[in-house]
Design a protein around this motif. Sequence first.
Motif, PDB file in Angstrom:
ATOM      1  N   GLU A 105       2.324   5.328  -4.523  1.00  0.00           N
ATOM      2  CA  GLU A 105       2.991   5.047  -3.252  1.00  0.00           C
ATOM      3  C   GLU A 105       3.345   6.305  -2.463  1.00  0.00           C
ATOM      4  OE1 GLU A 105       3.132   2.449  -1.689  1.00  0.00           O
ATOM      5  OE2 GLU A 105       2.841   0.850  -3.142  1.00  0.00           O
ATOM      6  N   HIS A 139       3.947   8.017   1.603  1.00  0.00           N
ATOM      7  CA  HIS A 139       5.270   7.619   2.084  1.00  0.00           C
ATOM      8  C   HIS A 139       6.280   8.726   1.791  1.00  0.00           C
ATOM      9  CE1 HIS A 139       3.914   3.707   3.220  1.00  0.00           C
ATOM     10  NE2 HIS A 139       3.415   3.491   2.029  1.00  0.00           N
ATOM     11  N   TRP A 162       7.241   0.797  -1.496  1.00  0.00           N
ATOM     12  CA  TRP A 162       7.705   2.175  -1.578  1.00  0.00           C
ATOM     13  C   TRP A 162       9.212   2.306  -1.405  1.00  0.00           C
ATOM     14  CZ3 TRP A 162       4.209   0.146   1.866  1.00  0.00           C
ATOM     15  CH2 TRP A 162       4.621  -0.026   3.189  1.00  0.00           C
TER      16      TRP A 162
END
Length: 455
Positions: free
Chosen positions: A207, A213, A379
């Motif tokens: 993620e 992210h 996330w």
Amino acid sequence: MFLNTTFLKLHKIPIAFAVFSMLFYLSFAYDLQRTDSIKLITLYVAMFFLFYKLVQTNKSNFKFLTVLAFAFRAVFILAIPNLSQDFYRFIWDGRLILEGINPYLFTPDSFILKAEFPITHAQDLYKGMGSLSAGHFSNYPPLNQLCFALVNLFSGQSILSSVIGLRLLIIAADFGTLYFGKKLLEQLKLPIYNIFWYLLNPFIIIELTGNLHFEGVMIFFVVWSLYLLQMDKWKLAAVVFACSVSIKLIPLIFLPLLFTKLGWKKSLAFYAIVSIVTLLLFMPFYSQQFVVNYAGTIGLWFHNFEFNASLYYIAREIGYIITGYNQIAIIGLFSAGLVLVFVLTLSLFRKNHPMQQLIIAMLFALSFYYFTATTVHPWYLATLLFLSIFTTYKFPLAWSLVIILSYLAYSNTTNSENLWIIGLEYIIVYSVFLYEISKKKSVENKPPKNTETLS
């Protein structure tokens, strides 16, 4: 010397686990479409099993686990994210800034629909980010925007070069998280291998490093701030905390919890420093229109967006039964009020002075927010998982495994969620959570052992 002291002492099984993990990450990064549900789930579960065994069987080999954590991240260096398209908007915003355009004042639609192309690869970025992102103003705080601009400044003009720049920045933040996370674990006299329940977790690697992210950068500033608080450097901690808020707004939920940690005088000064630094970081983008646009965009998370929710979906169905239409605006506002009451209760009626108790309170506050939220993207759980390594709670670790089920929404052309699958995810999460809470209460209520001896 390093090989002699580390790798040559390893058993064959951990090395085999590492090799298989590397191969699975390669397949995940370069040969997976998020619509291929079977391959997605199979690879993820296999990587999670290998990660768990690697940490469990190599607790004393810190160097080996560190090398693996960053070797697995290196696999993704040249990969275009395959589970999220948010990075296209990151690159768009960064390139707008380099062109002297305020990203908070214009939606991508406002350019493209008028056949205006203010940046290089504008059409490709616009198409990649999707209609939802293209139709809204940017919601990323100012320090996050600075990161977007920096990687575009130094990484050339291709989309891949910008992706590599974003990825290297996130990996660098993970190095910082390793450094300060280890130091904080040592200060709290907790096992230092706990850091790898976060750093080696395939959820985190995929993620953050994989899908780009910026929770990882935010977490770096959060753990740095917590370490400074532990060392009684609260003024500098406030400045660093403001940096975390300026990457993602979510740390704002932790501010009331510092009241009993710092006392009312220091806490008010802490809040003032955080406010001033955050406002200063926003100042280059400030205008009256910015305030309107940004407030409206943040409000969408409470009034419009819904994904992978739990208690909200139950409340939504009740609302449908009573009124016949979606009550998200009312439910979202009510949920926000509940979260505020819950956090203030933790702040005023719980002893959060010891650092570990403060972190547990932070874990509970954020968990309650996600349990009641209308939107829980995978996330988002990164912060929960990180906080949990300083506690005995393992439900965020379990959640980081089953969260992959939320991606099954992309297995159909309409990207619609299967509520039975979402229900399965949360049944597992709530079961582990309630088990741990009940276990904790049973230990606390257990009478102390009689240590008196017969004379």
